[in-house]
Design a protein around this motif. Structure first.
Motif, PDB file in Angstrom:
ATOM      1  N   ALA A   1       1.661  12.428   0.157  1.00 35.02           N
ATOM      2  CA  ALA A   1       1.248  11.095  -0.268  1.00 35.02           C
ATOM      3  C   ALA A   1       0.565  10.347   0.866  1.00 35.02           C
ATOM      4  O   ALA A   1       0.154   9.198   0.695  1.00 35.02           O
ATOM      5  CB  ALA A   1       2.464  10.312  -0.767  1.00 35.02           C
TER       6      ALA A   1
ATOM      7  N   ILE B   1       4.225   9.704  -9.724  1.00 31.59           N
ATOM      8  CA  ILE B   1       3.815   9.750 -11.131  1.00 31.59           C
ATOM      9  C   ILE B   1       2.945  10.981 -11.399  1.00 31.59           C
ATOM     10  O   ILE B   1       3.122  11.675 -12.402  1.00 31.59           O
ATOM     11  CB  ILE B   1       3.065   8.449 -11.508  1.00 31.59           C
ATOM     12  CG1 ILE B   1       4.058   7.297 -11.563  1.00 31.59           C
ATOM     13  CG2 ILE B   1       2.354   8.604 -12.843  1.00 31.59           C
ATOM     14  CD1 ILE B   1       3.412   5.938 -11.715  1.00 31.59           C
ATOM     15  N   SER B   2       2.062  11.253 -10.455  1.00 31.00           N
ATOM     16  CA  SER B   2       1.131  12.361 -10.704  1.00 31.00           C
ATOM     17  C   SER B   2       1.758  13.725 -10.394  1.00 31.00           C
ATOM     18  O   SER B   2       1.506  14.690 -11.099  1.00 31.00           O
ATOM     19  CB  SER B   2      -0.137  12.174  -9.874  1.00 31.00           C
ATOM     20  OG  SER B   2       0.191  12.202  -8.501  1.00 31.00           O
ATOM     21  N   SER B   3       2.588  13.782  -9.383  1.00 36.62           N
ATOM     22  CA  SER B   3       3.091  15.089  -8.956  1.00 36.62           C
ATOM     23  C   SER B   3       4.575  15.298  -9.211  1.00 36.62           C
ATOM     24  O   SER B   3       5.056  16.429  -9.156  1.00 36.62           O
ATOM     25  CB  SER B   3       2.825  15.284  -7.460  1.00 36.62           C
ATOM     26  OG  SER B   3       1.472  15.065  -7.180  1.00 36.62           O
TER      27      SER B   3
ATOM     28  N   SER C   1       2.406   1.733  -3.317  1.00 39.12           N
ATOM     29  CA  SER C   1       1.414   2.206  -4.264  1.00 39.12           C
ATOM     30  C   SER C   1       1.160   3.706  -4.091  1.00 39.12           C
ATOM     31  O   SER C   1       1.090   4.466  -5.049  1.00 39.12           O
ATOM     32  CB  SER C   1       0.127   1.406  -4.076  1.00 39.12           C
ATOM     33  OG  SER C   1      -0.919   2.007  -4.782  1.00 39.12           O
ATOM     34  N   ARG C   2       1.036   4.124  -2.847  1.00 38.53           N
ATOM     35  CA  ARG C   2       0.812   5.544  -2.564  1.00 38.53           C
ATOM     36  C   ARG C   2       1.968   6.385  -3.086  1.00 38.53           C
ATOM     37  O   ARG C   2       1.755   7.409  -3.748  1.00 38.53           O
ATOM     38  CB  ARG C   2       0.689   5.776  -1.051  1.00 38.53           C
ATOM     39  CG  ARG C   2      -0.691   5.552  -0.486  1.00 38.53           C
ATOM     40  CD  ARG C   2      -0.630   5.697   1.040  1.00 38.53           C
ATOM     41  NE  ARG C   2      -1.904   5.363   1.649  1.00 38.53           N
ATOM     42  CZ  ARG C   2      -2.791   6.285   2.056  1.00 38.53           C
ATOM     43  NH1 ARG C   2      -2.531   7.555   1.911  1.00 38.53           N
ATOM     44  NH2 ARG C   2      -3.923   5.911   2.602  1.00 38.53           N
TER      45      ARG C   2
ATOM     46  N   GLU D   1       0.835  -1.205   0.000  1.00 39.35           N
ATOM     47  CA  GLU D   1       0.000   0.000   0.000  1.00 39.35           C
ATOM     48  C   GLU D   1       0.867   1.251   0.000  1.00 39.35           C
ATOM     49  O   GLU D   1       0.587   2.209  -0.714  1.00 39.35           O
ATOM     50  CB  GLU D   1      -0.922   0.017   1.237  1.00 39.35           C
ATOM     51  CG  GLU D   1      -2.037  -1.004   1.188  1.00 39.35           C
ATOM     52  CD  GLU D   1      -1.567  -2.414   1.573  1.00 39.35           C
ATOM     53  OE1 GLU D   1      -0.407  -2.574   2.030  1.00 39.35           O
ATOM     54  OE2 GLU D   1      -2.341  -3.363   1.401  1.00 39.35           O
TER      55      GLU D   1
ATOM     56  N   MET E   1       4.252   5.598  -5.295  1.00 41.70           N
ATOM     57  CA  MET E   1       4.343   5.499  -6.753  1.00 41.70           C
ATOM     58  C   MET E   1       3.331   6.431  -7.417  1.00 41.70           C
ATOM     59  O   MET E   1       3.659   7.193  -8.323  1.00 41.70           O
ATOM     60  CB  MET E   1       4.090   4.041  -7.169  1.00 41.70           C
ATOM     61  CG  MET E   1       4.107   3.797  -8.660  1.00 41.70           C
ATOM     62  SD  MET E   1       5.774   3.935  -9.317  1.00 41.70           S
ATOM     63  CE  MET E   1       6.209   2.219  -9.486  1.00 41.70           C
ATOM     64  N   GLN E   2       2.112   6.354  -6.963  1.00 43.95           N
ATOM     65  CA  GLN E   2       1.062   7.181  -7.568  1.00 43.95           C
ATOM     66  C   GLN E   2       1.353   8.664  -7.399  1.00 43.95           C
ATOM     67  O   GLN E   2       1.173   9.463  -8.312  1.00 43.95           O
ATOM     68  CB  GLN E   2      -0.297   6.834  -6.956  1.00 43.95           C
ATOM     69  CG  GLN E   2      -0.897   5.575  -7.566  1.00 43.95           C
ATOM     70  CD  GLN E   2      -2.242   5.230  -6.937  1.00 43.95           C
ATOM     71  OE1 GLN E   2      -2.861   6.072  -6.298  1.00 43.95           O
ATOM     72  NE2 GLN E   2      -2.671   3.990  -7.112  1.00 43.95           N
ATOM     73  N   TYR E   3       1.837   8.994  -6.224  1.00 43.77           N
ATOM     74  CA  TYR E   3       2.144  10.412  -5.978  1.00 43.77           C
ATOM     75  C   TYR E   3       3.281  10.882  -6.888  1.00 43.77           C
ATOM     76  O   TYR E   3       3.209  11.954  -7.484  1.00 43.77           O
ATOM     77  CB  TYR E   3       2.520  10.636  -4.514  1.00 43.77           C
ATOM     78  CG  TYR E   3       2.830  12.089  -4.235  1.00 43.77           C
ATOM     79  CD1 TYR E   3       1.798  12.985  -3.951  1.00 43.77           C
ATOM     80  CD2 TYR E   3       4.131  12.568  -4.296  1.00 43.77           C
ATOM     81  CE1 TYR E   3       2.062  14.329  -3.726  1.00 43.77           C
ATOM     82  CE2 TYR E   3       4.400  13.909  -4.079  1.00 43.77           C
ATOM     83  CZ  TYR E   3       3.365  14.784  -3.792  1.00 43.77           C
ATOM     84  OH  TYR E   3       3.631  16.108  -3.584  1.00 43.77           O
TER      85      TYR E   3
ATOM     86  N   TRP F   1      12.034   5.182  -3.352  1.00 39.51           N
ATOM     87  CA  TRP F   1      11.825   5.524  -4.749  1.00 39.51           C
ATOM     88  C   TRP F   1      13.071   5.204  -5.573  1.00 39.51           C
ATOM     89  O   TRP F   1      13.010   4.552  -6.608  1.00 39.51           O
ATOM     90  CB  TRP F   1      11.473   7.013  -4.881  1.00 39.51           C
ATOM     91  CG  TRP F   1      11.353   7.477  -6.291  1.00 39.51           C
ATOM     92  CD1 TRP F   1      12.269   8.242  -6.971  1.00 39.51           C
ATOM     93  CD2 TRP F   1      10.295   7.218  -7.214  1.00 39.51           C
ATOM     94  NE1 TRP F   1      11.840   8.482  -8.257  1.00 39.51           N
ATOM     95  CE2 TRP F   1      10.619   7.850  -8.429  1.00 39.51           C
ATOM     96  CE3 TRP F   1       9.096   6.514  -7.135  1.00 39.51           C
ATOM     97  CZ2 TRP F   1       9.801   7.804  -9.551  1.00 39.51           C
ATOM     98  CZ3 TRP F   1       8.270   6.462  -8.247  1.00 39.51           C
ATOM     99  CH2 TRP F   1       8.624   7.101  -9.439  1.00 39.51           C
TER     100      TRP F   1
END
Length: 280
Positions: free
Chosen positions: A49, A35-37, A28-29, A25, A31-33, A62
């Motif tokens: 995040a 990628i988006s930011s 994932s958090r 989890e 990674m998503q952050y 990372w």
DNA sequence: AACGGAGCCAACCGCCACCTG
DNA sequence: TCAGGTGGCGGTTGGCTCCGT
């Protein structure tokens, strides 16, 4: 200096940061952050995040694990050889070695070195002990997976001992003094404090010139990849002898002959074929 | 099956340099 | 100029896995 956050207090700062292994989890958090930011201040990354981690921990996770450009899996023989070559020049500058191996991290290379390669070097050391106790040739087949037949252990041992006599081996790099029973530090361990300025022997062979005659040097670290480098050892050695090894700043080097690091690295040389010059 | 040692590797720690207010 | 935050780095550690007994 970053402004303290509104409402922050000692109690807030003591807020427990999670340590230890990362959960899927959390990965994932992060990674998503990312990628988006994209990457910003790492402590902000952690906060935004929604991770109970310090910025440093996020950064490490990372860089070492989540980064999309990471190469996974075991090191190839080519990578392995490159690591050995780079390490003989750069020493434990893992980040610089990693910078020359796309998709690999400094941590990965460091671990690989400390587990796999160090073990080999120890084996080499053990083998050399055998050489001293018998005149038969050592089995060096484990030194590298392709080219190892020309290792000249007796020459190496003699050179190391000669180096030691001259005071050019820093005891901190070798657990015990070099003797007939323990004659064989790894090549990089010759790296007394002047390691930055020691270069592999590149005229068709690979090793270290123990003659200290002045022709071999490694370019300073601030040089850019692809630059031409040059340095002269004579003034440096003279200073070392005057001041004692360890007291000579790298800046005291005088430039005389250039080397190209990339060319050096791509030189076709037989691995672990040492050809040491004896001191004069 | 249980145990212990060895090896591996992810992650932490401590230090340092740099940046910024 | 200074103090404190941050990022980067190398060294180290602790836990997990594997393997031999």
């Amino acid at each position: 200096m970053r402004k303290p956050e509104v409402g922050s207090s000692a109690t807030h700062q003591v807020k427990k940061m999670k340590k230890g292994l990362w959960s899927p989890e959390e990965d994932s958090r992060l990674m998503q952050y990312m990628i988006s930011s994209g990457q910003g201040c790492w402590s902000d990354v952690a906060k935004n995040a929604g991770l109970q981690r310090c910025g440093k921990s996020c950064r490490l996770r990372w860089i070492n694990y989540l980064r999309p450009d990471l190469k996974r899996g075991a090191f190839s023989p080519q990578e392995e050889e490159l690591i050995i070559r780079f390490h003989s020049i750069l020493g434990n500058r893992w980040s610089q070695i990693a910078a020359r191996l796309p998709g690999r991290t400094d941590n990965e290379i460091k671990n690989f070195w400390n587990s796999t390669i160090k073990k080999r070097l120890k084996k080499m050391s053990d083998t050399s002990n055998l050489v001293n106790n018998s005149s038969s040739s050592p089995d060096t087949s484990d030194l590298s997976n392709n080219t190892t037949s020309s290792l000249e252990l007796k020459d190496i041992i003699g050179s190391f001992m000669s180096l030691q006599e001259q005071g050019f081996i820093n005891p901190s790099f070798t657990n015990t003094p070099i003797t007939n029973n323990n004659p064989f530090p790894a090549p990089h361990m010759i790296s007394h404090p002047c390691i930055d300025d020691f270069t592999p022997y590149v005229d068709g062979l690979y090793g270290v010139n123990t003659g200290l005659q002045g022709e071999l040097y490694f370019p300073p670290l601030e040089c850019q990849e692809g630059d031409w480098y040059k340095a002269d050892i004579n003034s440096h050695v003279a200073e070392m002898k005057t001041n004692g090894a360890g007291n000579v700043p790298a800046e005291s080097m005088r430039v005389e002959e250039y080397w190209d690091l990339d060319q050096l690295m791509s030189t076709e040389v037989p691995s672990f074929h040492f050809n040491f010059k004896q001191s004069t």
